[in-house]
Design a protein around this motif. Sequence first.
Motif, PDB file in Angstrom:
ATOM      1  N   LYS A  52       0.832  -1.216   0.000  1.00  0.00           N
ATOM      2  CA  LYS A  52       0.000   0.000   0.000  1.00  0.00           C
ATOM      3  C   LYS A  52       0.862   1.260   0.000  1.00  0.00           C
ATOM      4  N   LYS A  53       2.131   1.124   0.386  1.00  0.00           N
ATOM      5  CA  LYS A  53       3.042   2.268   0.431  1.00  0.00           C
ATOM      6  C   LYS A  53       3.711   2.549  -0.910  1.00  0.00           C
ATOM      7  N   ILE A  54       3.424   1.715  -1.912  1.00  0.00           N
ATOM      8  CA  ILE A  54       3.997   1.899  -3.241  1.00  0.00           C
ATOM      9  C   ILE A  54       2.990   2.645  -4.104  1.00  0.00           C
ATOM     10  N   GLY A  55       3.474   3.651  -4.811  1.00  0.00           N
ATOM     11  CA  GLY A  55       2.612   4.367  -5.752  1.00  0.00           C
ATOM     12  C   GLY A  55       2.434   3.555  -7.023  1.00  0.00           C
ATOM     13  N   THR A  56       2.191   4.233  -8.113  1.00  0.00           N
ATOM     14  CA  THR A  56       2.003   3.532  -9.384  1.00  0.00           C
ATOM     15  C   THR A  56       3.328   3.151 -10.035  1.00  0.00           C
ATOM     16  N   SER A  57       4.420   3.804  -9.615  1.00  0.00           N
ATOM     17  CA  SER A  57       5.725   3.550 -10.210  1.00  0.00           C
ATOM     18  C   SER A  57       6.797   3.609  -9.134  1.00  0.00           C
ATOM     19  N   ILE A  58       7.801   2.735  -9.246  1.00  0.00           N
ATOM     20  CA  ILE A  58       8.910   2.700  -8.307  1.00  0.00           C
ATOM     21  C   ILE A  58      10.117   2.124  -9.040  1.00  0.00           C
ATOM     22  N   SER A  59      11.315   2.543  -8.674  1.00  0.00           N
ATOM     23  CA  SER A  59      12.501   1.957  -9.295  1.00  0.00           C
ATOM     24  C   SER A  59      12.807   0.622  -8.625  1.00  0.00           C
ATOM     25  N   TYR A  60      13.512  -0.230  -9.322  1.00  0.00           N
ATOM     26  CA  TYR A  60      13.893  -1.539  -8.794  1.00  0.00           C
ATOM     27  C   TYR A  60      14.684  -1.375  -7.496  1.00  0.00           C
ATOM     28  N   LYS A  61      15.645  -0.457  -7.488  1.00  0.00           N
ATOM     29  CA  LYS A  61      16.469  -0.252  -6.287  1.00  0.00           C
ATOM     30  C   LYS A  61      15.624   0.219  -5.110  1.00  0.00           C
ATOM     31  N   GLU A  62      14.702   1.146  -5.357  1.00  0.00           N
ATOM     32  CA  GLU A  62      13.820   1.617  -4.284  1.00  0.00           C
ATOM     33  C   GLU A  62      12.954   0.477  -3.756  1.00  0.00           C
ATOM     34  N   LEU A  63      12.406  -0.325  -4.671  1.00  0.00           N
ATOM     35  CA  LEU A  63      11.568  -1.448  -4.276  1.00  0.00           C
ATOM     36  C   LEU A  63      12.338  -2.418  -3.378  1.00  0.00           C
ATOM     37  N   MET A  64      13.552  -2.733  -3.780  1.00  0.00           N
ATOM     38  CA  MET A  64      14.325  -3.727  -3.040  1.00  0.00           C
ATOM     39  C   MET A  64      14.820  -3.216  -1.687  1.00  0.00           C
ATOM     40  N   THR A  65      14.782  -1.908  -1.457  1.00  0.00           N
ATOM     41  CA  THR A  65      15.223  -1.376  -0.166  1.00  0.00           C
ATOM     42  C   THR A  65      14.063  -1.078   0.787  1.00  0.00           C
ATOM     43  N   LEU A  66      12.820  -1.277   0.326  1.00  0.00           N
ATOM     44  CA  LEU A  66      11.681  -1.057   1.218  1.00  0.00           C
ATOM     45  C   LEU A  66      11.728  -2.056   2.374  1.00  0.00           C
ATOM     46  N   PRO A  67      11.366  -1.617   3.581  1.00  0.00           N
ATOM     47  CA  PRO A  67      11.424  -2.525   4.739  1.00  0.00           C
ATOM     48  C   PRO A  67      10.425  -3.673   4.607  1.00  0.00           C
ATOM     49  N   ARG A  68      10.887  -4.853   5.007  1.00  0.00           N
ATOM     50  CA  ARG A  68      10.065  -6.056   4.936  1.00  0.00           C
ATOM     51  C   ARG A  68       9.283  -6.261   6.225  1.00  0.00           C
ATOM     52  N   LEU A  69       8.084  -6.802   6.076  1.00  0.00           N
ATOM     53  CA  LEU A  69       7.268  -7.146   7.234  1.00  0.00           C
ATOM     54  C   LEU A  69       7.706  -8.490   7.817  1.00  0.00           C
ATOM     55  N   LEU A  70       8.247  -9.360   6.968  1.00  0.00           N
ATOM     56  CA  LEU A  70       8.793 -10.650   7.375  1.00  0.00           C
ATOM     57  C   LEU A  70      10.233 -10.725   6.882  1.00  0.00           C
ATOM     58  N   LYS A  71      11.036 -11.584   7.509  1.00  0.00           N
ATOM     59  CA  LYS A  71      12.430 -11.709   7.104  1.00  0.00           C
ATOM     60  C   LYS A  71      12.579 -12.400   5.757  1.00  0.00           C
ATOM     61  N   ARG A  72      11.700 -13.382   5.493  1.00  0.00           N
ATOM     62  CA  ARG A  72      11.773 -14.103   4.235  1.00  0.00           C
ATOM     63  C   ARG A  72      10.385 -14.617   3.877  1.00  0.00           C
ATOM     64  N   ASN A  73      10.254 -15.153   2.681  1.00  0.00           N
ATOM     65  CA  ASN A  73       8.998 -15.706   2.215  1.00  0.00           C
ATOM     66  C   ASN A  73       8.855 -17.121   2.757  1.00  0.00           C
ATOM     67  N   TYR A  74       8.111 -17.285   3.816  1.00  0.00           N
ATOM     68  CA  TYR A  74       7.936 -18.588   4.462  1.00  0.00           C
ATOM     69  C   TYR A  74       7.020 -19.506   3.665  1.00  0.00           C
ATOM     70  N   PHE A  75       6.402 -18.994   2.611  1.00  0.00           N
ATOM     71  CA  PHE A  75       5.505 -19.795   1.783  1.00  0.00           C
ATOM     72  C   PHE A  75       6.204 -20.311   0.529  1.00  0.00           C
ATOM     73  N   ASP A  76       7.485 -19.995   0.373  1.00  0.00           N
ATOM     74  CA  ASP A  76       8.264 -20.461  -0.778  1.00  0.00           C
ATOM     75  C   ASP A  76       8.945 -21.763  -0.375  1.00  0.00           C
ATOM     76  N   PHE A  77       8.503 -22.860  -0.949  1.00  0.00           N
ATOM     77  CA  PHE A  77       9.048 -24.176  -0.607  1.00  0.00           C
ATOM     78  C   PHE A  77      10.003 -24.693  -1.673  1.00  0.00           C
ATOM     79  N   SER A  78      10.448 -23.811  -2.549  1.00  0.00           N
ATOM     80  CA  SER A  78      11.365 -24.258  -3.613  1.00  0.00           C
ATOM     81  C   SER A  78      12.784 -24.395  -3.112  1.00  0.00           C
TER      82      SER A  78
END
Length: 92
Positions: free
Chosen positions: A66-92
């Motif tokens: 919800k904090k992302i507008g309609t456009s964001i750079s890749y670097k900005e996206l990757m530096t946004l704070p995470r709510l979880l440390k990792r994706n616990y639903f990724d079983f790959s």
Amino acid sequence: MGLLCEWCGQEAEKGENTVYWELPDGTRAIQITETPAVVCEECKMVYQTDEVTKEIEDQLFLIDTKKIGTSISYKELMTLPRLLKRNYFDFS
């Protein structure tokens, strides 16, 4: 030998492009600029590697989108704070 194009097998280069991504909740899509890409001059394909795709999908799943507008750079996206440390639903 350098980077090879996954489409035609010819030599390719690292580059950037703009991509459009649907948010995990399906409510809307966003523009992600300056996204790492593979650029092939031979077949003219420009695409993201599986690793970059996974990084984007994981990050979008782990942040408050919800904090992302309609456009964001890749670097900005990757530096946004995470709510979880990792994706616990990724079983790959």
